[in-house]
Scaffold this motif. Sequence first.
Motif, PDB file in Angstrom:
ATOM      1  N   ALA A   1     -30.423  13.800 -27.352  1.00 24.79           N
ATOM      2  CA  ALA A   1     -30.470  15.250 -27.191  1.00 24.79           C
ATOM      3  C   ALA A   1     -29.346  15.715 -26.277  1.00 24.79           C
ATOM      4  O   ALA A   1     -28.690  16.732 -26.520  1.00 24.79           O
ATOM      5  N   LEU A   2     -29.128  14.946 -25.221  1.00 27.21           N
ATOM      6  CA  LEU A   2     -28.074  15.281 -24.274  1.00 27.21           C
ATOM      7  C   LEU A   2     -26.708  15.238 -24.954  1.00 27.21           C
ATOM      8  O   LEU A   2     -25.891  16.156 -24.832  1.00 27.21           O
TER       9      LEU A   2
ATOM     10  N   PRO B   1     -33.524  25.064 -21.850  1.00 23.98           N
ATOM     11  CA  PRO B   1     -33.968  23.663 -21.965  1.00 23.98           C
ATOM     12  C   PRO B   1     -34.822  23.443 -23.205  1.00 23.98           C
ATOM     13  O   PRO B   1     -34.976  22.309 -23.663  1.00 23.98           O
ATOM     14  N   GLU B   2     -35.360  24.523 -23.774  1.00 24.61           N
ATOM     15  CA  GLU B   2     -36.235  24.357 -24.938  1.00 24.61           C
ATOM     16  C   GLU B   2     -35.485  23.840 -26.154  1.00 24.61           C
ATOM     17  O   GLU B   2     -36.073  23.211 -27.032  1.00 24.61           O
TER      18      GLU B   2
ATOM     19  N   ARG C   1     -31.248  19.024 -13.331  1.00 24.83           N
ATOM     20  CA  ARG C   1     -32.498  18.588 -13.963  1.00 24.83           C
ATOM     21  C   ARG C   1     -33.382  17.761 -13.043  1.00 24.83           C
ATOM     22  O   ARG C   1     -34.570  17.654 -13.256  1.00 24.83           O
ATOM     23  N   CYS C   2     -32.754  17.135 -12.046  1.00 25.11           N
ATOM     24  CA  CYS C   2     -33.518  16.188 -11.240  1.00 25.11           C
ATOM     25  C   CYS C   2     -33.950  16.858  -9.942  1.00 25.11           C
ATOM     26  O   CYS C   2     -33.134  17.112  -9.082  1.00 25.11           O
ATOM     27  N   ARG C   3     -35.227  17.158  -9.845  1.00 24.85           N
ATOM     28  CA  ARG C   3     -35.681  17.856  -8.642  1.00 24.85           C
ATOM     29  C   ARG C   3     -36.392  16.893  -7.697  1.00 24.85           C
ATOM     30  O   ARG C   3     -37.527  17.108  -7.330  1.00 24.85           O
ATOM     31  N   THR C   4     -35.704  15.825  -7.353  1.00 24.77           N
ATOM     32  CA  THR C   4     -36.279  14.889  -6.392  1.00 24.77           C
ATOM     33  C   THR C   4     -35.534  15.027  -5.075  1.00 24.77           C
ATOM     34  O   THR C   4     -34.587  15.805  -4.959  1.00 24.77           O
ATOM     35  N   ARG C   5     -35.989  14.238  -4.088  1.00 26.20           N
ATOM     36  CA  ARG C   5     -35.323  14.313  -2.781  1.00 26.20           C
ATOM     37  C   ARG C   5     -33.893  13.817  -2.892  1.00 26.20           C
ATOM     38  O   ARG C   5     -32.984  14.360  -2.280  1.00 26.20           O
TER      39      ARG C   5
ATOM     40  N   ARG D   1     -22.613  23.498 -12.982  1.00 21.44           N
ATOM     41  CA  ARG D   1     -23.990  23.652 -12.567  1.00 21.44           C
ATOM     42  C   ARG D   1     -24.597  24.969 -13.059  1.00 21.44           C
ATOM     43  O   ARG D   1     -25.686  24.990 -13.633  1.00 21.44           O
ATOM     44  N   SER D   2     -23.847  26.061 -12.858  1.00 22.24           N
ATOM     45  CA  SER D   2     -24.403  27.357 -13.250  1.00 22.24           C
ATOM     46  C   SER D   2     -24.530  27.448 -14.766  1.00 22.24           C
ATOM     47  O   SER D   2     -25.456  28.060 -15.287  1.00 22.24           O
ATOM     48  N   ARG D   3     -23.591  26.812 -15.484  1.00 24.00           N
ATOM     49  CA  ARG D   3     -23.668  26.852 -16.950  1.00 24.00           C
ATOM     50  C   ARG D   3     -24.871  26.050 -17.452  1.00 24.00           C
ATOM     51  O   ARG D   3     -25.554  26.469 -18.378  1.00 24.00           O
ATOM     52  N   ILE D   4     -25.111  24.896 -16.824  1.00 24.05           N
ATOM     53  CA  ILE D   4     -26.238  24.074 -17.259  1.00 24.05           C
ATOM     54  C   ILE D   4     -27.551  24.797 -16.966  1.00 24.05           C
ATOM     55  O   ILE D   4     -28.471  24.823 -17.791  1.00 24.05           O
ATOM     56  N   ALA D   5     -27.604  25.419 -15.774  1.00 25.75           N
ATOM     57  CA  ALA D   5     -28.824  26.131 -15.408  1.00 25.75           C
ATOM     58  C   ALA D   5     -29.091  27.280 -16.383  1.00 25.75           C
ATOM     59  O   ALA D   5     -30.237  27.657 -16.615  1.00 25.75           O
ATOM     60  N   ALA D   6     -28.003  27.825 -16.973  1.00 26.39           N
ATOM     61  CA  ALA D   6     -28.175  28.954 -17.885  1.00 26.39           C
ATOM     62  C   ALA D   6     -28.583  28.505 -19.283  1.00 26.39           C
ATOM     63  O   ALA D   6     -29.003  29.322 -20.103  1.00 26.39           O
ATOM     64  N   LEU D   7     -28.440  27.191 -19.567  1.00 24.36           N
ATOM     65  CA  LEU D   7     -28.833  26.704 -20.896  1.00 24.36           C
ATOM     66  C   LEU D   7     -30.342  26.812 -21.064  1.00 24.36           C
ATOM     67  O   LEU D   7     -31.091  26.699 -20.106  1.00 24.36           O
TER      68      LEU D   7
END
Lengths: 281, 300
Positions: free
Chosen positions: A186-187, A170-171, A101-105, A162-168
């Motif tokens: 929510a989490l 987000p809506e 979820r966190c797309r920072t450096r 990771r792959s499972r979370i990415a497949a969830l």
Amino acid sequence: MTLRTPHRRHRRGTDRRPRLALTVTALFFLLLYLPIAVVVLFSFNGQKSLTVLKGFSLRWYSAFFHDSVLLESLGMSLRVSLVAMAGSVVLGVALALGLVRCRTRLGSLAGLIMLVPLITPEIVTGVAAMLLFKGMDITLSSGTVMLAEITFSISYVTVILRSRIAALNPEVEEAAMDLGATRWQALRLVTLPALLPSILASAVLVFALVFDDFVLAYFTTGVDPQPLSVRIYSAIRFGVQPTINAVGTLMLAGSVGLVGLALAIPRLFGRRGGLDLLSGK
Amino acid sequence: MAQRTPSGALRDRRGRSASGTRLWTWLMLPGTLWMTGFLIASLILVATLALGTTDPLGNPRFGFNFANIAAMADPAYRIVLLRSLGFALIACAVCLVVAYPVAYTIALHGGRFKNLLIAAIVVPFFANYLVRMYGWSVVLSDGGPVLRALRAVGLADAHTKILQSGTGVVAGLVYGFIVFMIIPLYAALERMDLSLIEAGRDLYGGPLRTFFFVTLPATRQGAAAGAVLVFLPAMGDFVSAQLMGGPDQIMIGNLIQDKFFQGQNWPLGSALTMLMMAVLFIGMLGYLRRTRKDEAEAAR
């Protein structure tokens, strides 16, 4: 293949079974299971011999259950695996959630750090962990094994999750928040339950991996007690005792059972895709 | 567009993602700090100690000394390093040759048993490495089934040995790590567009020609990934050389182990570890360049 031309060459080409590949595959499976079969068979041997199979007995199992040193090692391995499982699942699941979820450096840096154990040979991480503990003047014990195993297992949990979370979707989480849930609620109430099968599967897998791990345990354990796999190592190096066949059989059964369980968990929950071990995607 | 939610928090789209970012960062932090503290710090420690010395009592001392690095030029170490490289590369090649037909059979002819067959390969891999190695060494021993079968068909004579030879070590590495080759190959073959094979046939390619000019190139990324996944642990392994080889077949992992446990020369052990990492790093770079080139070609 719905379209099939009455082309002889074509038919011959696609329908023929690759005989060479089939032979290699059959031989491969034979050689894959032969060593395991040997260990299991000889664990029931009536003789002390490791080459001649004669008579059926449970004496080597009984020898194991009367060997206080081996039993102590078994206990330690179980404790280490439990602690490593709990620690790495908590840290690994949180890390995986953050990474997706966190797309920072900082996120991409954390993603890189997480990959290090996966591309470093275990002997290097083992040596490194041992030096760290010695450098900090920490006496090697079951505690140091636990710390090292947690470090190593976080990566496994994170990769699986990771792959499972990415497949969830987000809506779903967003919908929960639109209905008034905080992000944390929510989490906790939406995302984590959806991930539960994968979390359980990765926990079981980590337990099996840590229990069977040898290299890391070898470098980070103290003298007494030692994890079971380290004991097996010294036993098979210095003259084999048949008891090892019995211990080995029990460990094989244990890890096969656990991995089977890890693979079955998504199905027990009535949905697919808990572990992506088999699809290789 | 700001709006008040039942929980009373002021949120809008940007505000929501900003507070989210903070939560995600907090979630990420413990694991990252843990890994940095225990893993990255310890790896830096190994790199630093490679420049250290041992005092007369044998205790490691940090320093800035290139004696250990210079010692890497010793022919004795070079031989072991080259041997390890050789064993690991041969093991990769053998894994590829064996794993390809296995992955091919399962992916293209496995039918509804596909998943079952792959599970049958993956599950024993999770069984204890030492126990499997030990069983393998019994199977390959002089009176064991493999040598007896080879002798029966005339492929081996009474003097042929597998254990206590380089063959034994490679056999150990292959048995230990072949699953890392099968899985990426299987995934690549599964993903492959099978109509390519038919197209090859339609263009009058024989089975072999189609295989070498269509199937193999289409799955070469899987093969490359498998090679890296086998090469990494094979280079660092010390169990195979110990159980299946003799003193003449030691690999760099055995040297490292020896420097830390028997020899008690940790700085030298650290230097050897760094040497091994350097070799692996070069291998990884080669792999990354290769895949990037492949991707660039695919994008074109």
